[in-house]
Design an enzyme around this catalytic site. Sequence first.
Site, PDB file in Angstrom:
ATOM      1  N   LYS B 105       8.581  -9.058  -6.305  1.00 25.40           N
ATOM      2  CA  LYS B 105       7.340  -8.622  -6.948  1.00 25.40           C
ATOM      3  C   LYS B 105       7.692  -7.709  -8.110  1.00 25.40           C
ATOM      4  CE  LYS B 105       3.537  -5.396  -6.506  1.00 25.40           C
ATOM      5  NZ  LYS B 105       2.603  -4.645  -5.652  1.00 25.40           N
ATOM      6  N   GLY B 166      -3.867   2.087  -5.301  1.00 23.82           N
ATOM      7  CA  GLY B 166      -4.211   3.193  -4.408  1.00 23.82           C
ATOM      8  C   GLY B 166      -5.594   3.771  -4.618  1.00 23.82           C
ATOM      9  N   ALA B 192      -3.627  -4.758  -5.485  1.00 20.94           N
ATOM     10  CA  ALA B 192      -4.015  -3.368  -5.813  1.00 20.94           C
ATOM     11  C   ALA B 192      -5.522  -3.216  -5.973  1.00 20.94           C
ATOM     12  CB  ALA B 192      -3.333  -2.869  -7.077  1.00 20.94           C
ATOM     13  N   GLY B 193      -6.000  -2.118  -5.441  1.00 19.37           N
ATOM     14  CA  GLY B 193      -7.405  -1.757  -5.617  1.00 19.37           C
ATOM     15  C   GLY B 193      -8.287  -2.031  -4.420  1.00 19.37           C
ATOM     16  N   ASN B 214      -2.024  -2.367   0.488  1.00 19.15           N
ATOM     17  CA  ASN B 214      -1.211  -1.430   1.263  1.00 19.15           C
ATOM     18  C   ASN B 214      -2.058  -0.239   1.703  1.00 19.15           C
ATOM     19  OD1 ASN B 214       0.653   0.467   2.240  1.00 19.15           O
ATOM     20  ND2 ASN B 214       2.147   0.076   0.680  1.00 19.15           N
TER      21      ASN B 214
END
Lengths: 88, 263
Positions: B105, B166, B192-193, B214
């Site tokens: 990634k 995040g 993300a987000g 995550n």
Amino acid sequence: MRPPALRAPPGFATFRPAMRSRIAITVNGEARDIAPGDTVAALLRTIGLDTRKVAVERNEEIVPRSTYDSVALTAGDRLEIVHFIGGG
Amino acid sequence: MDGVPAADDSWEVAGRRFRSRLIVGTGRYKSLEETAAAIEASGAEIVTVAVRRVNLSDPSAPMLQDFVPPTRYTYLPNTAGCHTANDAVRTLRLAREAGGWNLVKLEVLGPPPFLYPDMEGTLEAARALIADGFEVMVYCADDPVAARKLEDMGCVAIMPLGAPIGSGLGLTNPFMIRSIKQQAKVPVLVDAGIGTASDAAKAMELGCDAVLLNSAIAHARDPVRMAVAMKAAVEAGRNAFLAGRMPVNYQADASSPMSGLIR
């Protein structure tokens, strides 16, 4: 009769010069001394790292794991030793 | 993983086939035990991992591999924290040596507070990595022009952000995510987000191939339960997409017959 002079054991005389000839490298940004001729494998052993779980970069070039035993480090080498940690 | 019959609703990236459409990060958990429990509950087959200097003063500290075994999960090394193409390429070369695989990634980030993808650096790094034999899943801006360039270059998956890393803001520009998916021939993942389960479902309803998250799990009050929720949300969103949603109507259309009413 005088007692025999204290004599250094064989090899002792070369010990101090050998200390002085230790070579300086940088590992993960920290200064470190190693013995002349130390290989990447020797360094990893000294630090106590499992070679199967880390990767090594020397002066911005990858050191393939198969060559750890044969790559001798030289003065001024900059090493990065990394592993996988949690991340997103 | 590999060898899943294509009749399943599995998906493929760089010739590897996966059942789970949820990829999870391994960072920001309270402990390695919690990391392992949450990842197991998520049903993910691919996990992202970071590459960092070993702690020279504590070489025997427990390592991620001991809790999240690479024999069970496909490790996807990332370049989190890299702000230049050169740093990203060095990091992934180390990752390949540490792990022995080339599916990675790539992310090249701009400065805080947004850590928005730096597309100039991303394109430069992607080109170098592909030339060096890597299979690059690329984190990128929600920009269809940049996404097309990355795909034409040979990236194996396009991963636009839903919102800053995040932030938990969800999909701030669903129209652009949908546009990127519509033009792409390689898998598109929202990366993300994502903040909560409905965000993940929404990404899948747009037609995305998978979701990568995550913090939404790691920073939930109960990460293991949120991992269960995310697994269900990704499956629900995927099924809703495949089922084909009903048309939107700006007036009522009664569900019960209008005939046979008592008088």
